[in-house]
Scaffold this active site. Sequence first.
Site, PDB file in Angstrom:
ATOM      1  N   THR A   2      -2.523 -34.731   3.645  1.00  0.00           N
ATOM      2  CA  THR A   2      -1.167 -33.274   3.346  1.00  0.00           C
ATOM      3  C   THR A   2       0.748 -33.631   3.750  1.00  0.00           C
ATOM      4  OG1 THR A   2      -0.534 -31.333   2.810  1.00  0.00           O
ATOM      5  CG2 THR A   2      -1.829 -32.321   4.930  1.00  0.00           C
ATOM      6  N   SER A  11       2.390 -26.182  10.449  1.00  0.00           N
ATOM      7  CA  SER A  11       0.928 -25.192  10.499  1.00  0.00           C
ATOM      8  C   SER A  11      -0.174 -25.880  11.552  1.00  0.00           C
ATOM      9  CB  SER A  11       0.011 -24.515   9.403  1.00  0.00           C
ATOM     10  OG  SER A  11      -1.054 -25.734   8.606  1.00  0.00           O
ATOM     11  N   TYR A  70      -3.043 -26.281  10.882  1.00  0.00           N
ATOM     12  CA  TYR A  70      -3.899 -26.988   9.463  1.00  0.00           C
ATOM     13  C   TYR A  70      -3.391 -28.116   9.383  1.00  0.00           C
ATOM     14  CZ  TYR A  70      -4.819 -28.450   4.878  1.00  0.00           C
ATOM     15  OH  TYR A  70      -4.655 -30.250   4.291  1.00  0.00           O
ATOM     16  N   HIS A  71      -2.065 -27.904   8.970  1.00  0.00           N
ATOM     17  CA  HIS A  71      -0.975 -29.078   8.918  1.00  0.00           C
ATOM     18  C   HIS A  71      -1.606 -29.936  10.140  1.00  0.00           C
ATOM     19  CE1 HIS A  71      -0.210 -26.997   5.638  1.00  0.00           C
ATOM     20  NE2 HIS A  71       0.361 -27.903   4.842  1.00  0.00           N
ATOM     21  N   LYS A  86      -4.086 -32.085   9.818  1.00  0.00           N
ATOM     22  CA  LYS A  86      -4.509 -33.777   9.188  1.00  0.00           C
ATOM     23  C   LYS A  86      -3.575 -35.095   9.554  1.00  0.00           C
ATOM     24  CE  LYS A  86      -6.282 -32.105   5.505  1.00  0.00           C
ATOM     25  NZ  LYS A  86      -6.825 -32.739   4.642  1.00  0.00           N
TER      26      LYS A  86
HETATM   27  N1  USQ Z   1       4.437 -19.066  -0.555  1.00  0.00           N
HETATM   28  C1  USQ Z   1       5.419 -18.436  -1.398  1.00  0.00           C
HETATM   29  N2  USQ Z   1       5.065 -17.233  -1.704  1.00  0.00           N
HETATM   30  C2  USQ Z   1       3.210 -17.012  -1.846  1.00  0.00           C
HETATM   31  C3  USQ Z   1       2.130 -18.157  -1.133  1.00  0.00           C
HETATM   32  C4  USQ Z   1       3.088 -19.424  -0.671  1.00  0.00           C
HETATM   33  O1  USQ Z   1       6.214 -18.288  -0.752  1.00  0.00           O
HETATM   34  O2  USQ Z   1       3.049 -16.508  -2.064  1.00  0.00           O
HETATM   35  C5  USQ Z   1       5.288 -20.748  -0.377  1.00  0.00           C
HETATM   36  C6  USQ Z   1       5.161 -21.567   1.169  1.00  0.00           C
HETATM   37  O3  USQ Z   1       5.291 -20.254   2.534  1.00  0.00           O
HETATM   38  C7  USQ Z   1       4.646 -22.235   1.085  1.00  0.00           C
HETATM   39  C8  USQ Z   1       4.899 -23.284  -0.146  1.00  0.00           C
HETATM   40  O4  USQ Z   1       5.003 -21.614  -0.544  1.00  0.00           O
HETATM   41  O5  USQ Z   1       6.428 -23.063   1.530  1.00  0.00           O
HETATM   42  C9  USQ Z   1       3.239 -23.512  -0.655  1.00  0.00           C
HETATM   43  O6  USQ Z   1       2.677 -23.033  -0.258  1.00  0.00           O
HETATM   44  P1  USQ Z   1       0.826 -22.965  -0.724  1.00  0.00           P
HETATM   45  O7  USQ Z   1       0.499 -21.576   0.048  1.00  0.00           O
HETATM   46  O8  USQ Z   1       0.496 -22.927  -1.910  1.00  0.00           O
HETATM   47  O9  USQ Z   1       0.671 -23.925   0.509  1.00  0.00           O
HETATM   48  P2  USQ Z   1       0.317 -24.657   1.811  1.00  0.00           P
HETATM   49  O10 USQ Z   1       0.126 -23.541   2.970  1.00  0.00           O
HETATM   50  O11 USQ Z   1       1.753 -26.049   2.140  1.00  0.00           O
HETATM   51  O12 USQ Z   1      -1.333 -25.508   1.578  1.00  0.00           O
HETATM   52  C10 USQ Z   1      -1.780 -25.910   0.827  1.00  0.00           C
HETATM   53  C11 USQ Z   1      -3.299 -26.006   0.620  1.00  0.00           C
HETATM   54  C12 USQ Z   1      -3.602 -27.201   1.491  1.00  0.00           C
HETATM   55  C13 USQ Z   1      -2.364 -28.436   0.990  1.00  0.00           C
HETATM   56  C14 USQ Z   1      -1.006 -28.295   0.927  1.00  0.00           C
HETATM   57  C15 USQ Z   1       0.371 -29.540   0.795  1.00  0.00           C
HETATM   58  O13 USQ Z   1      -3.890 -25.074   0.969  1.00  0.00           O
HETATM   59  O14 USQ Z   1      -4.624 -27.529   1.378  1.00  0.00           O
HETATM   60  O15 USQ Z   1      -2.465 -29.520   2.034  1.00  0.00           O
HETATM   61  O16 USQ Z   1      -0.930 -26.936  -0.084  1.00  0.00           O
HETATM   62  S1  USQ Z   1       1.556 -29.262   1.085  1.00  0.00           S
HETATM   63  O17 USQ Z   1       2.058 -27.765   0.721  1.00  0.00           O
HETATM   64  O18 USQ Z   1       2.685 -29.873   1.011  1.00  0.00           O
HETATM   65  O19 USQ Z   1       1.356 -29.482   2.415  1.00  0.00           O
END
Ligand code: USQ
Length: 396
Positions: free
Chosen positions: A157, A192, A194-195, A198
Amino acid sequence: MHILILGGDGYLGWPTAMYFSRQGHQVTVVDNYLRRNACTELDVGMLYTVPSLQQRARLWHEKTGREIKVVIGDLSDPEVMRSLFDGRVTYDRAVDPSFTGIPETVIHYAEQPSAPYSLLNHKAANLTVSNNLLVTNNLMFALKDFARDTHVVHIGTMGEYGTPNIDIEEGWLEVEHKGRKDTFLFPRQASSLYHTTKIMDTDLMWFAVRTWGLRITDLMQGPVYGLETNETEGDERLYPIFNYDEIFGTIVNRFITQAVVGYPLTVYGRGGQTRGYLNINDTLQCVDKSVETPAKSGELRIFNQIMETFSVMELAEMTRRVGAKLGYDVTIEHLENPRKEAEEHYYNPTYQGLTGIGVEPHYLTDEVMEGMFRVVDRYSDNIRKEVIFRGVKWGA
Ligand code: USQ
């Protein structure tokens, strides 16, 4: 080629299985339904009901005449993992009698994938740590003992890097210190648990590569959006698991679902959080190109798997604009951020590696988003507003 997909039931696992099966590869999927069961336990709701893996494999066979072998098992149990490589699980030799059964490629998705889930409570945190690290470690030992030449494609990730105030390279950084130089894994600082697992996966794999000469590609992926792939051909029974809830849903999929039911878009904090995004079809392309041009023995090859970057506010504005065109009244709400993350920050990742091996990016255009609106709208009766936001707090 025999391709083993660990975590074959998930959002990306099942589309990947169909994709490689369609190309004529022998595909085996393994899963223990961890994510489905967690969704049931937490009562999060899904956009539509997804048939079991066996049912989906049967449907796929009826439609295409191709077989996807299904193994239900918990890969954090070393014996389940080892049985896939040591002859205990037998593979179909009918197609090719010289087939040894040892997979040439393993695609490793078998992880608890949600950041909010990992911070729900100590039990969910432990499940995340134990599942993710044990599955990866079990895979490393099975390959060391039975299949050192097998190429692993692991889904990492972008969140491993966090949001540093310097440019993000693809996996590695050359460091000069007191006049001497060396290359190290890029400094990682996840936001997090989870991260963080990874990051630990990457460390386990780097150890296995250095010590046993394994060959591994680690794909640092950003949040994925979309639900239709070339193989679904509009047959909803073959669609991937699609979550729109706070725990397992990711932002683009969530925002479109929220827009369809008139729920104000849940922007966390100021909304300057910037991430790299990609279409589910590009995940398939990236994995495909990585499989076609495998890492060498003793190489941990790392690519950043994103196609473009957006801030949360940019995604919200786009959802509002596209929704308005389609006749939805979309509003945006800034909620107190339940997560601990930078809301305004520098973000400049490099991501040329995958296009360098032949991936052709698709972008999140208005048309692509409109297509997603149309599919989600078909299931609007299934959308449960009460699971959209519950505020799992990182710091609580
Ligand atoms: N966010 C909002 N509102 C929401 C949901 C999320 O503002 O309703 C924000 C979060 O705070 C974050 C961003 O949007 O800053 C991305 O959140 P997300 O829930 O889409 O993604 P994340 O929790 O980071 O995790 C997801 C996948 C995970 C993958 C990761 C890639 O669940 O498996 O590893 O994306 S990354 O984000 O590049 O680490």
